[in-house]
Design a protein around this motif. Structure first.
Motif, PDB file in Angstrom:
ATOM      1  N   VAL A 300       0.866  -1.181   0.000  1.00 53.23           N
ATOM      2  CA  VAL A 300       0.000   0.000   0.000  1.00 53.23           C
ATOM      3  C   VAL A 300       0.897   1.224   0.000  1.00 53.23           C
ATOM      4  N   GLU A 301       0.664   2.105  -0.969  1.00 54.72           N
ATOM      5  CA  GLU A 301       1.643   3.134  -1.249  1.00 54.72           C
ATOM      6  C   GLU A 301       1.989   4.058  -0.079  1.00 54.72           C
ATOM      7  N   GLN A 302       0.944   4.620   0.539  1.00 54.01           N
ATOM      8  CA  GLN A 302       1.199   5.647   1.548  1.00 54.01           C
ATOM      9  C   GLN A 302       2.024   5.141   2.727  1.00 54.01           C
ATOM     10  N   VAL A 303       1.963   3.814   2.954  1.00 56.35           N
ATOM     11  CA  VAL A 303       2.620   3.324   4.154  1.00 56.35           C
ATOM     12  C   VAL A 303       3.932   2.623   3.866  1.00 56.35           C
ATOM     13  N   ALA A 304       4.234   2.416   2.574  1.00 58.91           N
ATOM     14  CA  ALA A 304       5.423   1.648   2.253  1.00 58.91           C
ATOM     15  C   ALA A 304       6.675   2.369   2.736  1.00 58.91           C
ATOM     16  N   GLY A 305       7.274   1.849   3.765  1.00 55.23           N
ATOM     17  CA  GLY A 305       8.545   2.390   4.227  1.00 55.23           C
ATOM     18  C   GLY A 305       9.657   1.580   3.589  1.00 55.23           C
ATOM     19  N   ALA A 306      10.854   1.641   4.162  1.00 54.33           N
ATOM     20  CA  ALA A 306      11.974   0.913   3.574  1.00 54.33           C
ATOM     21  C   ALA A 306      12.007  -0.531   4.065  1.00 54.33           C
ATOM     22  N   ASP A 307      11.112  -0.863   4.982  1.00 50.40           N
ATOM     23  CA  ASP A 307      11.288  -2.132   5.683  1.00 50.40           C
ATOM     24  C   ASP A 307      10.319  -3.227   5.250  1.00 50.40           C
ATOM     25  N   GLY A 308      10.047  -3.318   3.981  1.00 53.26           N
ATOM     26  CA  GLY A 308       9.173  -4.411   3.544  1.00 53.26           C
ATOM     27  C   GLY A 308       9.450  -4.726   2.095  1.00 53.26           C
ATOM     28  N   THR A 309       9.032  -5.900   1.673  1.00 56.31           N
ATOM     29  CA  THR A 309       9.291  -6.296   0.288  1.00 56.31           C
ATOM     30  C   THR A 309       7.997  -6.541  -0.480  1.00 56.31           C
ATOM     31  N   GLY A 310       6.885  -6.607   0.237  1.00 58.06           N
ATOM     32  CA  GLY A 310       5.634  -6.927  -0.454  1.00 58.06           C
ATOM     33  C   GLY A 310       5.533  -8.391  -0.835  1.00 58.06           C
ATOM     34  N   LEU A 311       6.410  -9.209  -0.279  1.00 62.88           N
ATOM     35  CA  LEU A 311       6.372 -10.640  -0.614  1.00 62.88           C
ATOM     36  C   LEU A 311       5.776 -11.499   0.494  1.00 62.88           C
ATOM     37  N   GLY A 312       5.783 -10.943   1.699  1.00 62.49           N
ATOM     38  CA  GLY A 312       5.379 -11.747   2.862  1.00 62.49           C
ATOM     39  C   GLY A 312       4.010 -12.408   2.703  1.00 62.49           C
ATOM     40  N   LEU A 313       3.012 -11.613   2.330  1.00 64.00           N
ATOM     41  CA  LEU A 313       1.659 -12.168   2.236  1.00 64.00           C
ATOM     42  C   LEU A 313       1.519 -13.113   1.052  1.00 64.00           C
ATOM     43  N   ALA A 314       2.201 -12.777  -0.052  1.00 65.38           N
ATOM     44  CA  ALA A 314       2.137 -13.667  -1.225  1.00 65.38           C
ATOM     45  C   ALA A 314       2.694 -15.042  -0.859  1.00 65.38           C
ATOM     46  N   ILE A 315       3.826 -15.033  -0.170  1.00 66.47           N
ATOM     47  CA  ILE A 315       4.441 -16.297   0.247  1.00 66.47           C
ATOM     48  C   ILE A 315       3.538 -17.020   1.239  1.00 66.47           C
ATOM     49  N   SER A 316       3.002 -16.261   2.179  1.00 62.98           N
ATOM     50  CA  SER A 316       2.190 -16.887   3.222  1.00 62.98           C
ATOM     51  C   SER A 316       0.961 -17.563   2.632  1.00 62.98           C
ATOM     52  N   ARG A 317       0.273 -16.850   1.730  1.00 62.40           N
ATOM     53  CA  ARG A 317      -0.935 -17.456   1.197  1.00 62.40           C
ATOM     54  C   ARG A 317      -0.594 -18.689   0.351  1.00 62.40           C
ATOM     55  N   ARG A 318       0.547 -18.602  -0.335  1.00 63.45           N
ATOM     56  CA  ARG A 318       0.935 -19.761  -1.148  1.00 63.45           C
ATOM     57  C   ARG A 318       1.184 -20.985  -0.261  1.00 63.45           C
ATOM     58  N   ILE A 319       1.835 -20.745   0.861  1.00 60.28           N
ATOM     59  CA  ILE A 319       2.084 -21.853   1.796  1.00 60.28           C
ATOM     60  C   ILE A 319       0.762 -22.445   2.283  1.00 60.28           C
ATOM     61  N   VAL A 320      -0.142 -21.560   2.680  1.00 62.45           N
ATOM     62  CA  VAL A 320      -1.430 -22.041   3.200  1.00 62.45           C
ATOM     63  C   VAL A 320      -2.180 -22.827   2.125  1.00 62.45           C
ATOM     64  N   ARG A 321      -2.181 -22.296   0.904  1.00 64.94           N
ATOM     65  CA  ARG A 321      -2.906 -22.976  -0.179  1.00 64.94           C
ATOM     66  C   ARG A 321      -2.284 -24.326  -0.498  1.00 64.94           C
ATOM     67  N   ARG A 322      -0.963 -24.390  -0.404  1.00 65.32           N
ATOM     68  CA  ARG A 322      -0.328 -25.679  -0.663  1.00 65.32           C
ATOM     69  C   ARG A 322      -0.709 -26.730   0.371  1.00 65.32           C
ATOM     70  N   HIS A 323      -1.123 -26.258   1.523  1.00 63.15           N
ATOM     71  CA  HIS A 323      -1.616 -27.183   2.551  1.00 63.15           C
ATOM     72  C   HIS A 323      -3.093 -27.514   2.329  1.00 63.15           C
ATOM     73  N   GLY A 324      -3.670 -26.965   1.253  1.00 66.86           N
ATOM     74  CA  GLY A 324      -5.094 -27.207   1.024  1.00 66.86           C
ATOM     75  C   GLY A 324      -5.976 -26.244   1.802  1.00 66.86           C
ATOM     76  N   GLY A 325      -5.380 -25.173   2.328  1.00 70.91           N
ATOM     77  CA  GLY A 325      -6.145 -24.203   3.114  1.00 70.91           C
ATOM     78  C   GLY A 325      -6.346 -22.903   2.352  1.00 70.91           C
ATOM     79  N   GLU A 326      -6.820 -21.880   3.082  1.00 73.72           N
ATOM     80  CA  GLU A 326      -7.079 -20.598   2.435  1.00 73.72           C
ATOM     81  C   GLU A 326      -6.772 -19.473   3.410  1.00 73.72           C
ATOM     82  N   MET A 327      -6.409 -18.309   2.838  1.00 71.26           N
ATOM     83  CA  MET A 327      -6.117 -17.150   3.681  1.00 71.26           C
ATOM     84  C   MET A 327      -6.912 -15.950   3.187  1.00 71.26           C
TER      85      MET A 327
END
Ligand code: ADP
Length: 350
Positions: A300-327
């Motif tokens: 999210v633009e207004q809050v993007a500081g230097a300390d994030g990559t925008g990958l955390g949630l993408a990775i997390s949901r992929r992990i959950v989905r691979r377990h047959g779950g959902e986020m």
């Protein structure tokens, strides 16, 4: 008209020797079981004749077919297990007999189904490899800045103050690179062998407690609350990866609630799944970003500081989905966000 349609139906049946035919008598018991039925299911006629339809479904360990559905629909799709234990997808077409009872034509749809599953997996893999290709851009930005500033430092005499400012920028950018590389390695390991999950029995409660403890030292203005049932939450899953998901959500909850507040972690068993939620009282997520939040590199633009990559949630949901779950998440801007994920007790093919 009608006779012709009936004849055609018969012809279709006869022309498809691989389709199984079985009949149910007026009391819904198996009255005949064709050779193709034996071929498809592995069960011989003498093992099924006389069984009620429900007993037959039980014997076949049928999923997504039940007597109710059978009563309601003339054509349906379901999955069974053969006597040898293999899964088979079946399309079942039913014709009621005027004198009572049914004729069921059973088509083995397994080959087409598996093809579609493989293709869906390929499309997803393709998407992720495109994504990894675009990553070079993300890496180049901090690299360019590091190279530029080191070059300046090496070739020019600079006042101490300016030197220090440059060094600080370099450190910052190197730190950003480190984060990106860490996330990318994590993505890469998700790609390897189509994400081989290390499935073990684990207690979700322990994982949540561990993760909460890991963030203990970072709590300044925040309070971290765990609301867990007293009984163990045992499931089969990849312990490290589930820990990674929880860690990501906790880290976000803390980072995106700069004014502090309560972060609460809940877990419960619901409908044969474990549902975990991480709620914060932070800045929230604007409605227009709802559909992008799980996209790699989205921030999210207004809050993007230097300390994030925008990958955390993408990775997390992929992990959950691979377990047959959902986020998913719910959020009110200015009030806070709740991220929720569900994991089945047992991953598919686990
Ligand atoms: P990162 O946090 O590294 O930027 P994520 O994939 O974890 O990447 O999150 C993507 C974006 O979603 C974040 O940049 C932030 O804008 C938003 N976001 C994630 N979690 C929260 C949260 N708990 N509250 C508000 N915004 C969030």
């Amino acid at each position: 008209g009608r006779a012709k349609a009936e004849r055609q139906k018969l012809a279709d049946i006869v022309d498809a020797p691989s389709d199984g035919i079985l009949t149910l008598d007026r009391s819904s018991r198996v009255a005949s079981w064709s050779a193709a039925c034996v071929e498809i299911t592995g069960y011989e006629a003498d093992e099924v004749l006389g069984l009620t339809f429900s007993e037959l479904l039980e014997l076949l360990q049928a999923e997504r077919i039940d007597s109710q559905q059978h009563a309601a629909a003339d054509r349906y799709l379901g999955r069974i297990r053969t006597k040898q234990g293999d899964a088979r997808w079946l399309v079942v077409a039913r014709t009621r007999l005027p004198e009572g009872g049914d004729v069921l034509v059973v088509h083995d749809d397994t080959a087409r189904r598996s093809f579609e599953e493989v293709r869906a997996a390929q499309v997803e893999d393709r998407m992720w490899s495109d994504l990894i290709a675009s990553v070079s851009h993300e890496l180049r930005t901090p690299l360019t800045s590091i190279l530029g500033f080191t070059q300046t430092l090496l070739t020019r005499e600079l006042p101490d103050e300016e030197r220090e400012r440059y060094l600080r920028i370099i450190t910052e950018q190197a730190h950003r690179l480190e984060l990106l590389v860490g996330d990318l390695l994590s993505l890469r390991s998700l790609e390897e062998a189509g994400l081989e999950l290390q499935i073990d029995e684990l207690d979700l409660r322990e994982v949540l407690e561990e993760q909460a403890a890991a963030f203990e030292s970072q709590l300044t203005d925040h309070e971290l609350q765990l609301e867990l049932p007293s009984e163990p939450l045992v499931l089969r899953a990849d312990r490290r990866r589930v820990g990674q998901v929880v860690g990501n959500l906790l880290s976000n909850a803390l980072r995106y609630s700069p004014d502090g507040g309560t972060v609460s972690v809940k877990a419960e068993r619901r409908d044969g799944q474990f549902v975990v939620s991480v709620a914060d009282e932070g800045i929230g997520i604007p409605e227009e970003s709802r559909h992008d939040i799980f996209m790699p590199f989205f921030r999210v633009e207004q809050v993007a500081g230097a300390d994030g990559t925008g990958l955390g949630l993408a990775i997390s949901r992929r992990i959950v989905r691979r377990h047959g779950g959902e986020m998913d998440f719910e959020s009110t801007p200015g009030k806070g966000s709740t991220f929720t994920f569900a994991l089945p007790l047992e991953p598919p093919n686990g």
